[in-house]
Scaffold this motif. Sequence first.
Motif, PDB file in Angstrom:
ATOM      1  N   ASN A 164      -3.686   6.056 -12.075  1.00 41.63           N
ATOM      2  CA  ASN A 164      -4.708   7.023 -12.499  1.00 41.63           C
ATOM      3  C   ASN A 164      -4.131   8.306 -13.103  1.00 41.63           C
ATOM      4  OD1 ASN A 164      -6.871   5.314 -11.702  1.00 41.63           O
ATOM      5  ND2 ASN A 164      -6.440   5.854  -9.578  1.00 41.63           N
ATOM      6  N   LEU A 165      -3.203   8.124 -13.999  1.00 43.28           N
ATOM      7  CA  LEU A 165      -2.562   9.273 -14.656  1.00 43.28           C
ATOM      8  C   LEU A 165      -3.139   9.549 -16.051  1.00 43.28           C
ATOM      9  CD1 LEU A 165       1.120   8.572 -13.589  1.00 43.28           C
ATOM     10  CD2 LEU A 165      -0.160  10.680 -13.110  1.00 43.28           C
ATOM     11  N   LYS A 166      -4.089   8.738 -16.472  1.00 43.35           N
ATOM     12  CA  LYS A 166      -4.657   8.945 -17.818  1.00 43.35           C
ATOM     13  C   LYS A 166      -5.514  10.197 -17.816  1.00 43.35           C
ATOM     14  CE  LYS A 166      -7.078   6.087 -21.270  1.00 43.35           C
ATOM     15  NZ  LYS A 166      -6.166   6.305 -22.373  1.00 43.35           N
ATOM     16  N   VAL A 217       4.784  13.188  -5.971  1.00 43.10           N
ATOM     17  CA  VAL A 217       5.220  14.022  -7.099  1.00 43.10           C
ATOM     18  C   VAL A 217       6.665  13.674  -7.455  1.00 43.10           C
ATOM     19  CG1 VAL A 217       5.562  16.403  -7.875  1.00 43.10           C
ATOM     20  CG2 VAL A 217       3.610  15.832  -6.420  1.00 43.10           C
ATOM     21  N   ASP A 218       7.498  13.464  -6.435  1.00 43.42           N
ATOM     22  CA  ASP A 218       8.891  13.082  -6.701  1.00 43.42           C
ATOM     23  C   ASP A 218       8.945  11.767  -7.480  1.00 43.42           C
ATOM     24  OD1 ASP A 218       9.778  15.328  -5.377  1.00 43.42           O
ATOM     25  OD2 ASP A 218      10.053  14.303  -3.468  1.00 43.42           O
ATOM     26  N   ALA A 219       8.100  10.821  -7.067  1.00 35.65           N
ATOM     27  CA  ALA A 219       8.097   9.521  -7.748  1.00 35.65           C
ATOM     28  C   ALA A 219       7.619   9.679  -9.192  1.00 35.65           C
ATOM     29  CB  ALA A 219       7.194   8.538  -6.989  1.00 35.65           C
ATOM     30  N   LEU A 220       6.645  10.542  -9.398  1.00 36.15           N
ATOM     31  CA  LEU A 220       6.144  10.766 -10.760  1.00 36.15           C
ATOM     32  C   LEU A 220       7.236  11.395 -11.638  1.00 36.15           C
ATOM     33  CD1 LEU A 220       3.992  10.955 -12.969  1.00 36.15           C
ATOM     34  CD2 LEU A 220       3.105  13.027 -11.863  1.00 36.15           C
ATOM     35  N   ARG A 267      -2.924  13.300 -16.934  1.00 38.58           N
ATOM     36  CA  ARG A 267      -3.318  14.304 -15.933  1.00 38.58           C
ATOM     37  C   ARG A 267      -2.913  13.795 -14.556  1.00 38.58           C
ATOM     38  NH1 ARG A 267      -9.594  15.672 -14.911  1.00 38.58           N
ATOM     39  NH2 ARG A 267      -9.574  13.424 -15.294  1.00 38.58           N
ATOM     40  N   ALA A 268      -2.171  14.617 -13.842  1.00 37.65           N
ATOM     41  CA  ALA A 268      -1.822  14.271 -12.458  1.00 37.65           C
ATOM     42  C   ALA A 268      -2.583  15.221 -11.555  1.00 37.65           C
ATOM     43  CB  ALA A 268      -0.318  14.424 -12.243  1.00 37.65           C
ATOM     44  N   SER A 269      -3.427  14.677 -10.698  1.00 34.57           N
ATOM     45  CA  SER A 269      -4.165  15.526  -9.759  1.00 34.57           C
ATOM     46  C   SER A 269      -3.431  15.541  -8.432  1.00 34.57           C
ATOM     47  CB  SER A 269      -5.597  15.013  -9.600  1.00 34.57           C
ATOM     48  OG  SER A 269      -6.257  15.161 -10.848  1.00 34.57           O
ATOM     49  N   LEU A 270      -3.171  16.738  -7.945  1.00 36.11           N
ATOM     50  CA  LEU A 270      -2.282  16.916  -6.772  1.00 36.11           C
ATOM     51  C   LEU A 270      -3.050  17.506  -5.594  1.00 36.11           C
ATOM     52  CD1 LEU A 270       0.751  18.572  -8.662  1.00 36.11           C
ATOM     53  CD2 LEU A 270       0.230  16.132  -8.388  1.00 36.11           C
ATOM     54  N   TYR A 271      -4.164  16.883  -5.259  1.00 35.51           N
ATOM     55  CA  TYR A 271      -5.003  17.416  -4.184  1.00 35.51           C
ATOM     56  C   TYR A 271      -4.258  17.400  -2.842  1.00 35.51           C
ATOM     57  CZ  TYR A 271      -8.627  16.798  -7.720  1.00 35.51           C
ATOM     58  OH  TYR A 271      -9.362  16.868  -8.876  1.00 35.51           O
ATOM     59  N   ASN A 272      -4.919  17.991  -1.836  1.00 36.03           N
ATOM     60  CA  ASN A 272      -4.282  18.155  -0.519  1.00 36.03           C
ATOM     61  C   ASN A 272      -3.657  16.865   0.028  1.00 36.03           C
ATOM     62  OD1 ASN A 272      -5.096  20.820  -0.440  1.00 36.03           O
ATOM     63  ND2 ASN A 272      -6.892  20.457   0.848  1.00 36.03           N
ATOM     64  N   ALA A 273      -4.323  15.734  -0.212  1.00 34.89           N
ATOM     65  CA  ALA A 273      -3.860  14.488   0.415  1.00 34.89           C
ATOM     66  C   ALA A 273      -2.681  13.859  -0.323  1.00 34.89           C
ATOM     67  CB  ALA A 273      -5.022  13.490   0.498  1.00 34.89           C
ATOM     68  N   MET A 301       0.820  -1.221   0.000  1.00 35.62           N
ATOM     69  CA  MET A 301       0.000   0.000   0.000  1.00 35.62           C
ATOM     70  C   MET A 301       0.846   1.260   0.000  1.00 35.62           C
ATOM     71  SD  MET A 301      -3.297  -0.378  -0.014  1.00 35.62           S
ATOM     72  CE  MET A 301      -4.164   0.883   0.902  1.00 35.62           C
ATOM     73  N   SER A 302       1.951   1.240   0.794  1.00 34.26           N
ATOM     74  CA  SER A 302       2.706   2.481   0.969  1.00 34.26           C
ATOM     75  C   SER A 302       3.390   2.922  -0.319  1.00 34.26           C
ATOM     76  CB  SER A 302       3.721   2.329   2.094  1.00 34.26           C
ATOM     77  OG  SER A 302       4.573   1.261   1.763  1.00 34.26           O
ATOM     78  N   ASN A 303       3.536   1.981  -1.283  1.00 37.69           N
ATOM     79  CA  ASN A 303       4.188   2.365  -2.532  1.00 37.69           C
ATOM     80  C   ASN A 303       3.200   2.715  -3.629  1.00 37.69           C
ATOM     81  OD1 ASN A 303       6.738   2.165  -1.524  1.00 37.69           O
ATOM     82  ND2 ASN A 303       6.823  -0.048  -1.894  1.00 37.69           N
ATOM     83  N   ILE A 304       1.954   2.929  -3.249  1.00 36.50           N
ATOM     84  CA  ILE A 304       0.940   3.313  -4.240  1.00 36.50           C
ATOM     85  C   ILE A 304       0.738   4.817  -4.179  1.00 36.50           C
ATOM     86  CG2 ILE A 304      -1.533   3.162  -4.787  1.00 36.50           C
ATOM     87  CD1 ILE A 304      -0.086   0.616  -5.529  1.00 36.50           C
ATOM     88  N   PHE A 305       0.799   5.454  -5.348  1.00 41.22           N
ATOM     89  CA  PHE A 305       0.540   6.888  -5.431  1.00 41.22           C
ATOM     90  C   PHE A 305      -0.653   7.083  -6.368  1.00 41.22           C
ATOM     91  CE2 PHE A 305       5.215   6.641  -4.700  1.00 41.22           C
ATOM     92  CZ  PHE A 305       5.220   7.195  -3.426  1.00 41.22           C
ATOM     93  N   ASN A 306      -1.724   7.630  -5.827  1.00 38.02           N
ATOM     94  CA  ASN A 306      -2.978   7.718  -6.578  1.00 38.02           C
ATOM     95  C   ASN A 306      -3.231   9.154  -7.044  1.00 38.02           C
ATOM     96  OD1 ASN A 306      -5.576   7.586  -7.525  1.00 38.02           O
ATOM     97  ND2 ASN A 306      -6.530   7.239  -5.526  1.00 38.02           N
ATOM     98  N   PHE A 307      -3.118   9.372  -8.352  1.00 35.84           N
ATOM     99  CA  PHE A 307      -3.266  10.723  -8.903  1.00 35.84           C
ATOM    100  C   PHE A 307      -4.672  10.949  -9.468  1.00 35.84           C
ATOM    101  CE2 PHE A 307       1.256   9.786  -9.012  1.00 35.84           C
ATOM    102  CZ  PHE A 307       1.794  10.954  -8.480  1.00 35.84           C
ATOM    103  N   SER A 308      -5.647  10.193  -9.009  1.00 37.12           N
ATOM    104  CA  SER A 308      -7.009  10.280  -9.545  1.00 37.12           C
ATOM    105  C   SER A 308      -7.592  11.692  -9.405  1.00 37.12           C
ATOM    106  CB  SER A 308      -7.891   9.283  -8.797  1.00 37.12           C
ATOM    107  OG  SER A 308      -9.229   9.465  -9.164  1.00 37.12           O
TER     108      SER A 308
END
Length: 360
Positions: free
Chosen positions: A322-324, A345-348, A333-339, A1-8
Amino acid sequence: MSNIFNFSAGPSSLPASVMERARHEFRDYGGLGVSVMEISHRSHEFIEIAERAEADLRELLDLNDDYYVLFLHGGASMQFAMVPLNLAGISDTADYVDTGSWSTKAIIEAKRLTRVNIAATSRDHDYDRVPGFRDWRLSKSARYVHLTSNETIGGVQFHEFPDTGDVPLVADMSSDFLSRPVDARRFGLIYAGAQKNVGPAGLCIVVIRKDLCGKDREHTPSLLSYGVLAQHKSMFNTPPTYNWYLASLVLDWLKREGGLQAMEIRNRRKAEKLYAAIDRSDLYHSPVQRSHRSIMNVPFTLSESELEDRFLEVAKTRGLLNLKGHRSVGGMRASLYNAIDEAAVDALIEHMESFEKTTR
Ligand SMILES: Cc1ncc(COP(=O)(O)O)c(C=O)c1O
């Protein structure tokens, strides 16, 4: 889980600590032995959650007593109809500013219910900017001026707001609500679907100046009347209680994290990093004019579009999800909401740079 980055783009990531707390309280809220979703919205336990959420939101937005805060069903799209139904008559005029897909949807709905004047549009520029305020053609007798503060699909954001004098300014802030400080007193009405920065989809928060309430048309259904909803403290019928509870946890988290000033600093830093990576590369391109770029949703294209599927595949193997881009515009599209943490972003950026190297 900790290695998942969700840009939805939405529904989107919620703060990890909020999700943990919700999990902890899921079956047993405050020692009641049952879940929040299993208790009455009229119970004192739920009223306490509702009141705390409102108080926290008021504190975060520095809202004074001239405004009601409503927690409603129906998502932001319901507001596309509620705004004209409550603030204008069928033969009145409302001014709309068209900056992309979401303002277009608001306009289509409003046209069913009132006369719409398109005061400004950036359609001829492929929606790559906010039209300059000096070029707006506002009507003399508009009942309100509507804008979309952040176009979630196009990635265009208002970084300042116009002065519309006595005409109430109405803003769809769905995708940048609570991401930065905003002087709410400059608005007659703000609405925001919760599923970006506040909580799960379905809940919509409305901040409305009290004098704009209770002016709905004679045949407006009760459930669509701001006046009725305010009078019943958003409980004219059963509200979306579990969503409201989750929103209360997010609002509490926001306060602990330092409020909206802290969010803005963090969000700007994340977005600036990503735009810098896009601008220094030959492969990636931002379709939005620099001064109108969103700090929440960062769309970008690849100069060789046939590489897009591969880009997404490799991203997925690295836990970048979820970068499509939206189906209507394509690209990424990368969504960078508060959470979204800066680590995401570094990983992206790392992925973008190593992908670019492999294609050269
Ligand atoms: C700016 C904006 N307005 C309105 C909506 C519609 O929200 P909902 O699906 O909650 O009705 C969205 C959804 O993503 C949005 O991004």
